[in-house]
Design a protein around this motif. Structure first.
Motif, PDB file in Angstrom:
ATOM      1  N   LEU A   1      25.048  37.698  41.391  1.00  0.00           N
ATOM      2  CA  LEU A   1      24.210  38.401  40.418  1.00  0.00           C
ATOM      3  C   LEU A   1      23.266  37.424  39.716  1.00  0.00           C
ATOM      4  O   LEU A   1      22.095  37.740  39.495  1.00  0.00           O
ATOM      5  CB  LEU A   1      25.078  39.135  39.388  1.00  0.00           C
ATOM      6  CG  LEU A   1      25.918  40.294  39.930  1.00  0.00           C
ATOM      7  CD1 LEU A   1      26.767  40.904  38.816  1.00  0.00           C
ATOM      8  CD2 LEU A   1      25.052  41.372  40.565  1.00  0.00           C
ATOM      9  N   ASN A   2      23.771  36.249  39.377  1.00  0.00           N
ATOM     10  CA  ASN A   2      22.908  35.262  38.721  1.00  0.00           C
ATOM     11  C   ASN A   2      21.718  34.902  39.598  1.00  0.00           C
ATOM     12  O   ASN A   2      20.599  34.740  39.110  1.00  0.00           O
ATOM     13  CB  ASN A   2      23.706  33.998  38.380  1.00  0.00           C
ATOM     14  CG  ASN A   2      24.596  34.197  37.160  1.00  0.00           C
ATOM     15  OD1 ASN A   2      24.536  35.229  36.498  1.00  0.00           O
ATOM     16  ND2 ASN A   2      25.423  33.211  36.863  1.00  0.00           N
TER      17      ASN A   2
ATOM     18  N   SER B   1      30.010  32.535  46.669  1.00  0.00           N
ATOM     19  CA  SER B   1      30.472  31.876  45.455  1.00  0.00           C
ATOM     20  C   SER B   1      30.899  32.851  44.375  1.00  0.00           C
ATOM     21  O   SER B   1      30.960  32.494  43.202  1.00  0.00           O
ATOM     22  CB  SER B   1      29.365  30.961  44.922  1.00  0.00           C
ATOM     23  OG  SER B   1      28.962  30.075  45.922  1.00  0.00           O
ATOM     24  N   GLY B   2      31.165  34.067  44.769  1.00  0.00           N
ATOM     25  CA  GLY B   2      31.640  35.035  43.791  1.00  0.00           C
ATOM     26  C   GLY B   2      30.526  35.956  43.303  1.00  0.00           C
ATOM     27  O   GLY B   2      29.344  35.624  43.367  1.00  0.00           O
ATOM     28  N   THR B   3      30.964  37.106  42.810  1.00  0.00           N
ATOM     29  CA  THR B   3      30.018  38.144  42.416  1.00  0.00           C
ATOM     30  C   THR B   3      29.076  37.677  41.310  1.00  0.00           C
ATOM     31  O   THR B   3      27.901  38.018  41.298  1.00  0.00           O
ATOM     32  CB  THR B   3      30.786  39.375  41.913  1.00  0.00           C
ATOM     33  OG1 THR B   3      31.836  39.634  42.828  1.00  0.00           O
ATOM     34  CG2 THR B   3      29.898  40.588  41.831  1.00  0.00           C
ATOM     35  N   THR B   4      29.605  36.923  40.364  1.00  0.00           N
ATOM     36  CA  THR B   4      28.756  36.507  39.250  1.00  0.00           C
ATOM     37  C   THR B   4      27.660  35.564  39.735  1.00  0.00           C
ATOM     38  O   THR B   4      26.512  35.648  39.278  1.00  0.00           O
ATOM     39  CB  THR B   4      29.598  35.827  38.163  1.00  0.00           C
ATOM     40  OG1 THR B   4      30.406  34.813  38.762  1.00  0.00           O
ATOM     41  CG2 THR B   4      30.505  36.836  37.473  1.00  0.00           C
ATOM     42  N   ALA B   5      27.999  34.698  40.672  1.00  0.00           N
ATOM     43  CA  ALA B   5      26.993  33.781  41.214  1.00  0.00           C
ATOM     44  C   ALA B   5      25.921  34.571  41.949  1.00  0.00           C
ATOM     45  O   ALA B   5      24.716  34.304  41.822  1.00  0.00           O
ATOM     46  CB  ALA B   5      27.648  32.776  42.150  1.00  0.00           C
TER      47      ALA B   5
ATOM     48  N   ILE C   1      36.787  26.281  43.308  1.00  0.00           N
ATOM     49  CA  ILE C   1      36.363  26.956  42.078  1.00  0.00           C
ATOM     50  C   ILE C   1      36.030  28.383  42.479  1.00  0.00           C
ATOM     51  O   ILE C   1      35.169  28.601  43.334  1.00  0.00           O
ATOM     52  CB  ILE C   1      35.122  26.290  41.441  1.00  0.00           C
ATOM     53  CG1 ILE C   1      35.465  24.857  41.013  1.00  0.00           C
ATOM     54  CG2 ILE C   1      34.653  27.098  40.233  1.00  0.00           C
ATOM     55  CD1 ILE C   1      34.307  24.115  40.371  1.00  0.00           C
TER      56      ILE C   1
ATOM     57  N   LEU D   1      31.056  43.567  34.152  1.00  0.00           N
ATOM     58  CA  LEU D   1      30.225  42.823  35.103  1.00  0.00           C
ATOM     59  C   LEU D   1      28.809  43.399  35.131  1.00  0.00           C
ATOM     60  O   LEU D   1      27.814  42.674  34.994  1.00  0.00           O
ATOM     61  CB  LEU D   1      30.861  42.935  36.498  1.00  0.00           C
ATOM     62  CG  LEU D   1      30.240  42.137  37.620  1.00  0.00           C
ATOM     63  CD1 LEU D   1      30.678  40.683  37.522  1.00  0.00           C
ATOM     64  CD2 LEU D   1      30.652  42.695  38.978  1.00  0.00           C
TER      65      LEU D   1
ATOM     66  N   TYR E   1      29.167  36.951  31.467  1.00  0.00           N
ATOM     67  CA  TYR E   1      30.211  37.826  32.020  1.00  0.00           C
ATOM     68  C   TYR E   1      31.520  37.661  31.238  1.00  0.00           C
ATOM     69  O   TYR E   1      32.276  38.617  31.076  1.00  0.00           O
ATOM     70  CB  TYR E   1      30.419  37.534  33.509  1.00  0.00           C
ATOM     71  CG  TYR E   1      29.142  37.638  34.288  1.00  0.00           C
ATOM     72  CD1 TYR E   1      28.669  38.880  34.724  1.00  0.00           C
ATOM     73  CD2 TYR E   1      28.357  36.520  34.544  1.00  0.00           C
ATOM     74  CE1 TYR E   1      27.469  38.993  35.411  1.00  0.00           C
ATOM     75  CE2 TYR E   1      27.152  36.615  35.223  1.00  0.00           C
ATOM     76  CZ  TYR E   1      26.721  37.853  35.655  1.00  0.00           C
ATOM     77  OH  TYR E   1      25.519  37.960  36.331  1.00  0.00           O
TER      78      TYR E   1
ATOM     79  N   ARG F   1      34.582  31.849  41.276  1.00  0.00           N
ATOM     80  CA  ARG F   1      33.896  32.579  40.211  1.00  0.00           C
ATOM     81  C   ARG F   1      34.183  34.063  40.360  1.00  0.00           C
ATOM     82  O   ARG F   1      34.549  34.538  41.423  1.00  0.00           O
ATOM     83  CB  ARG F   1      32.399  32.293  40.286  1.00  0.00           C
ATOM     84  CG  ARG F   1      32.137  30.825  39.996  1.00  0.00           C
ATOM     85  CD  ARG F   1      30.732  30.428  40.296  1.00  0.00           C
ATOM     86  NE  ARG F   1      29.776  31.037  39.374  1.00  0.00           N
ATOM     87  CZ  ARG F   1      28.477  30.732  39.371  1.00  0.00           C
ATOM     88  NH1 ARG F   1      28.019  29.851  40.228  1.00  0.00           N
ATOM     89  NH2 ARG F   1      27.657  31.309  38.516  1.00  0.00           N
ATOM     90  N   ALA F   2      34.019  34.769  39.247  1.00  0.00           N
ATOM     91  CA  ALA F   2      34.294  36.209  39.227  1.00  0.00           C
ATOM     92  C   ALA F   2      35.730  36.492  39.657  1.00  0.00           C
ATOM     93  O   ALA F   2      35.999  37.474  40.352  1.00  0.00           O
ATOM     94  CB  ALA F   2      33.311  36.977  40.100  1.00  0.00           C
TER      95      ALA F   2
ATOM     96  N   ASP G   1      28.592  31.456  33.863  1.00  0.00           N
ATOM     97  CA  ASP G   1      29.019  32.854  33.810  1.00  0.00           C
ATOM     98  C   ASP G   1      29.390  33.294  32.399  1.00  0.00           C
ATOM     99  O   ASP G   1      30.121  34.268  32.216  1.00  0.00           O
ATOM    100  CB  ASP G   1      30.193  33.085  34.773  1.00  0.00           C
ATOM    101  CG  ASP G   1      29.734  33.042  36.224  1.00  0.00           C
ATOM    102  OD1 ASP G   1      28.507  33.075  36.449  1.00  0.00           O
ATOM    103  OD2 ASP G   1      30.589  32.965  37.113  1.00  0.00           O
TER     104      ASP G   1
ATOM    105  N   ILE H   1      36.712  38.787  33.319  1.00  0.00           N
ATOM    106  CA  ILE H   1      36.113  38.125  34.477  1.00  0.00           C
ATOM    107  C   ILE H   1      36.189  36.622  34.219  1.00  0.00           C
ATOM    108  O   ILE H   1      35.790  36.155  33.158  1.00  0.00           O
ATOM    109  CB  ILE H   1      34.646  38.562  34.644  1.00  0.00           C
ATOM    110  CG1 ILE H   1      34.592  40.070  34.907  1.00  0.00           C
ATOM    111  CG2 ILE H   1      33.972  37.770  35.750  1.00  0.00           C
ATOM    112  CD1 ILE H   1      33.219  40.674  34.739  1.00  0.00           C
TER     113      ILE H   1
ATOM    114  N   SER I   1      31.078  39.685  28.061  1.00  0.00           N
ATOM    115  CA  SER I   1      31.115  41.136  28.207  1.00  0.00           C
ATOM    116  C   SER I   1      32.499  41.637  28.606  1.00  0.00           C
ATOM    117  O   SER I   1      32.803  42.813  28.433  1.00  0.00           O
ATOM    118  CB  SER I   1      30.083  41.587  29.240  1.00  0.00           C
ATOM    119  OG  SER I   1      30.483  41.215  30.535  1.00  0.00           O
TER     120      SER I   1
END
Lengths: 746, 264
Positions: A647-648, A641-645, B20, A682, B85, B22-23, B82, B31, B88
């Motif tokens: 990391l979260n 689901s993406g890098t941010t997901a 969807i 990030l 992110y 993300r990132a 997010d 981002i 930032s």
């Protein structure tokens, strides 16, 4: 001094020395004979006698290109904290196997049998195992964690210790001798005499190196560059036998030779210890930054030759440094040396905090971006508080925290925190499932099922805590580790060896594996079995036992269940539940086992793959034999689901209830090129939200695949496996596949 | 599709989302979370998201479902996760498609909610929308990612199947209001990368006072397998994936244009 058959060269990918002799096992038998003569001496005297015997035989002469002296080839039988084995060690299993399979025949086989017969009952590992009471023998029946299925296993070693070289470098060997006399409660006692004897061994090793070099200088075999370098080393060694170091080079030399004799694999805060020497030499104009970098490259190559896998931690940066400015200068050059060397050792690590010289973090990103996998990043804004809470220590003490080889936190000079047990959570879960199928009344609800699992984890964790203390006690009675105790706080004043009451904090750690495989499996069980009633526990067990043979639809359904790493509430909540349960279980048993701390480490070397080989299919959809999840990370490739997901999800697992966890991140090269500002943002957000650690591999999928096809062309490709870095081409194929399957963040 | 009415004026409570991401690093500044709405009135010859064209949920031959009905607040729940992110990096949400404004009321709902949440919003659009509606969205859009697909109206007609009437009007609106915009330029070798195209692009760039940059998006064929999956014939496009030399050449065409030019 010896000339081992296998001397590593630059071209060698794995310069792990093992000693091979023309007369196989003669040295080991001589060591054995010497041991027999001193067996009944007091521990300190016995250890002194054995290190005096050992080191002249295992030091390897300087090799072309070396700028410092100090290489070791390990024999089969040895004394030390962990290099060959714990305490007095002999690889019985390996020798027995090789005699059995005909590797050794005739006289060699006879000699090997003699070694086995003598050391089987006497080696420290055996004594530790024999000290297990019956209930521990029952819970931990096997030592063969890499070859057998099992829930938990003991590990035999004394690791998790790091000392400061400050006293050594400030006083030199002569000054240390005076300290022993002045500060020991019994200056003529066995321990103090042992310390003196150990220093004598170090001095005589220096003399041997010096003599060897001077002899070689009279010959014609050395290149001009080596002649100059070696001559310098000989002069330095002559100086160091009596005086404290006066230059950066001498400080590096003393630090390194001492480390080899101590048998330690990790080196404390070298920027603090060596930085002032570096700064003074640079400021006086007797050393250039270029020359210092080249010297560090040489030191790091020696570390690489010493142990090429799990250890060699060199920490730079962070809070709590006395000589911060000097240390920062060291830090930048150390990172440059790592960038130039491109080796998987040492494991250079950077602690950083707000207000630290930003050049360090910038340099770190440059080196990581070049694909070095180093430095490993530690956020002190978080880490110090984590250590305070997890270990129950005040801030001043916690500032001196350090990660051990794979990332286990301990306190410089003050604690020992060896991982002495490993625990396989998915295996425990599978056995819980089998139990629940037999006793369905005890698993009527998911909470009841989880409770069965948790109780088993707790029982095994308690066993781990007791095993830890038993190992410390037995080893403490066996030998004081003279070189280590001499530099550790408190040992000298207390007049006690490290593990016989010398060390201030007796900590211990338990390595957990497959945490996320286990939590994802529990998520699937909760949703599919208990909430949706799609199948029963018995049907699930049947499918797992058959490794999903004729149950492909069921497997696909399990794979579709939510997985950790996607910022998904259900999966992440379960991961938290598993995480907290195992972490708090460990710490709850410290007191009754008479340890100051007992904590989980979620650090991972590649045991997630090794244990996976013997772990059956799991309810997250993983097939039998596949790797378990790595450390705190999502199961390979399941974070989609993406890098941010991703990391979260990581951020949801509390980092103040354990002694370290590692976060492996695989990023595409573009993030360190044109997208560097985004990468910084990030990571900035990750740190700000409480991220404590990151180990970053920068690699493209294309490169990994090419390296599997044509390994000969990709020797330089470095990847983070778990708690250590490796050249990708050296890994077993299943480990390579595990890494390839991990999500690449672009 | 039939949008469900919602409390917000001219907004739909639900819409059809086909992805969807993300990132997202290539869909506007910083981002971002890119929300892809299903359905598109254009039929670009090079389309690499054929599953985004139809407005209804589809099931591919391999069993994969393309699109799901989502509530606007549900989408925003994911988007707001997010926030740290975005803050930032100077990022935010990007609404993309398909042609996102084709689900006008839902697209509007997402933009309204982003505004409420103080999340930076990009609208990734072909500009093919009634000008009144386009103007009505303007207060909700922080940055337009506006496609520039062909040199002129004939080119558009031939390559995308639509008239440029609305697009021209909407571009004029952006010129007049000096709205922040980046031009997004899909470049297909031998198809639309003509000298006339670059002449027109330079002229358009000059007229847009709020222009922040030009993103060149080189053709790729990664989406080709999806055509078969959704039962569509692969377009007969006489082109190939551009090499580095070709990309350099395109970037050179934009020398001296006065804004940042990126290669996607």
């Amino acid at each position: 001094m010896i000339s081992p058959r296998h001397i590593a060269t630059q071209a060698d990918l794995s310069p792990f020395y093992t000693r091979e002799y023309p007369q196989l096992f003669d040295y080991e038998l001589a060591f054995t004979q010497r041991y027999r003569a001193v067996e009944n001496e007091p521990p300190a005297a016995r250890e002194a006698a054995m290190v005096a015997f050992q080191f002249p035989h295992i030091l390897v002469p300087m090799q072309p290109g070396d700028l410092l002296a100090g290489r070791i080839a390990y024999p089969k039988v040895a004394v030390g904290p962990q290099a060959v084995g714990v305490g007095y060690s002999c690889p019985i299993r390996e020798l027995t196997r090789d005699v059995g399979n005909g590797k050794y025949t005739g006289q060699s086989a006879e000699k090997a049998r003699a070694l086995i017969e003598f050391w089987q009952p006497r080696r420290t590992q055996t004594k530790v195992r024999e000290a297990f009471p019956a209930w521990l023998q029952e819970l931990m029946p096997s030592d063969e964690w890499a070859w057998e299925a099992g829930e938990t296993f003991p590990l035999y070693r004394i690791a998790g210790l790091q000392f400061s070289y400050e006293t050594l470098l400030e006083l030199g060997i002569g000054g240390l001798r005076e300290q022993i006399a002045a500060r020991s409660p019994q200056p003529d006692g066995a321990l103090a005499q042992g310390f003196h004897a150990a220093l004598g061994v170090l001095v005589s090793s220096m003399r041997r190196y010096e003599q060897d070099i001077r002899a070689r200088l009279t010959g014609q075999t050395l290149s001009v560059a080596d002649r100059n370098a070696f001559a310098q080393v000989a002069d330095d060694l002559e100086h160091l036998q009596t005086k404290a170091p006066t230059s950066f080079r001498q400080a590096c030399q003393l630090m390194w030779l001492y480390s080899l004799h101590a048998g330690v694999w990790n080196y404390g805060r070298l920027d603090e210890d060596l930085g002032p020497f570096l700064a003074e030499d640079l400021d006086r104009g007797v050393l250039t930054e270029e020359a210092a970098t080249v010297l560090l490259q040489s030191l790091f190559k020696l570390m690489h030759a010493y142990d090429n896998r799990f250890d060699n931690r060199v920490m730079v940066g962070g809070k709590g440094r006395q000589y911060e400015e000097d240390a920062d200068r060291f830090a930048v050059l150390a990172m440059e040396a790592v960038l130039r060397n491109r080796l998987n050792q040492p494991q250079l690590s950077l602690r950083f905090y707000e207000g630290q010289n930003p050049v360090l973090y910038e340099k770190a990103l440059e080196v990581i971006g070049a694909g070095c996998t180093f430095p490993i990043l530690y956020n002190d804004e978080r880490a110090v508080a984590d250590v305070m809470k997890a270990h129950g220590l005040d801030e001043q003490t916690a500032l001196q925290w350090l990660p051990y080889g794979c990332g286990e936190t301990m306190i410089l000079n003050q604690s020992v925190a060896t991982p002495n047990a490993i625990i396989n959570l998915p295996e425990i879960l599978n056995r819980t499932l089998a139990y629940a199928v037999k006793k369905p009344k005890q698993a009527k609800t998911f909470d009841a099922f989880f409770d069965l699992y948790a109780r088993r984890v707790d029982a095994l964790m308690r066993a781990g805590a007791f095993v830890q203390k038993i190992q410390y006690d037995v080893v403490g009675q066996t030998l004081p580790f003279l070189f280590i105790s001499l530099l550790y706080d408190d040992c000298l004043e207390r007049g006690r060896g490290l593990l016989e009451g010398g060390v201030r904090y007796l900590s211990g750690t338990n390595e957990t594996y497959g945490n996320i495989t286990c939590s994802d499996a529990l998520t699937a069980i909760k949703q599919r079995v208990y909430q949706k009633n799609k199948y029963t526990l018995a049907q699930l067990k049947k499918a797992l036992d058959a490794d999903f043979e004729n149950a492909q639809a069921l497997r696909e359904d399990l794979l579709r269940a939510p997985k950790f790493g996607n910022d998904n509430e259900a999966a992440d909540a379960m991961a938290r539940r598993v995480h907290e349960q195992v972490c708090l279980s460990a710490s709850s048993h410290a007191k009754e086992a008479r340890l100051d701390h007992y904590l989980v480490v979620i650090i991972n070397n590649w045991a997630n793959t090794l244990l996976g080989r013997f772990t059956g299919a799991t309810a997250d959809g993983r097939k039998q034999g596949e790797s378990l999840s790595n450390a705190n990370n999502p199961s390979a490739g399941m974070d989609r689901s993406g890098t941010t997901a991703f990391l979260n999800s990581l951020l949801k697992l509390d980092s103040d209830v354990h002694a370290g966890s590692v976060q492996n991140m695989k990023f595409a090269p573009s993030l360190f090129g044109r997208d560097l500002p985004r990468l910084k943002a990030l990571m900035g957000a990750y740190w700000k939200q409480g991220g404590s650690q990151a180990m970053i591999t920068v690699v493209s999928r294309k490169d990994l695949e090419a390296a599997m096809r044509e390994p000969e062309k990709w020797g330089h490709l470095m990847v983070r496996v778990g708690g250590f870095s490796m050249r990708f081409v050296e890994l077993d194929r299943d480990v390579q596949l595990d890494i390839l399957a991990r999500t690449l963040n672009e | 599709m039939n949008p469900t009415p919602c409390d917000l004026p001219e907004c739909a409570e639900t819409g059809i989302v086909f992805d969807i991401q993300r990132a997202a690093m290539r869909d506007g500044p910083g981002i971002r979370t890119a929300v892809f709405l299903k359905g598109c009135p254009l039929r670009c010859a090079w389309c690499h998201n054929p599953e985004s064209q139809r407005f209804e949920i589809q099931t591919g031959k391999g069993g994969k479902r393309y699109g799901q009905v989502m509530r606007a607040d549900e989408v925003m729940q994911t988007v707001t996760r997010d926030r740290a992110y975005y803050e930032s990096s100077g990022g935010g949400m990007t609404i993309s498609g398909g042609e996102p404004t084709a689900q006008y009321a839902f697209c509007r709902a997402l933009l309204v909610l982003a505004k409420k949440e103080a999340i930076h919003a990009c609208l990734d659009t072909s500009g093919h929308l009634e000008p009144e509606r386009f103007a009505a969205l303007a207060p909700l859009v922080d940055l337009y990612l506006f496609d520039f697909k062909a040199a002129d109206s004939d080119g558009y007609k031939c390559l995308t199947g639509i008239s440029t009437k609305w697009i021209q009007t909407n571009l004029a609106f952006l010129e007049k209001t000096a709205a922040p915009v980046r031009l997004r330029c899909p470049l297909v070798p031998g198809v639309n990368d003509t000298p006339e195209y670059f002449t027109a692009l330079r002229a358009q760039a000059k007229r847009l006072k709020g222009l922040q940059g030009i993103d060149l998006l080189p053709y790729h064929d990664i989406g080709n397998t999806k055509y078969a999956d959704v039962g569509m014939p692969l377009p007969d496009l006489k082109t190939k994936t551009p090499d580095e030399e070709q990309k350099e050449h395109w970037l050179k065409e934009l020398d001296g244009i006065g804004v940042e030019a990126t290669m996607g």
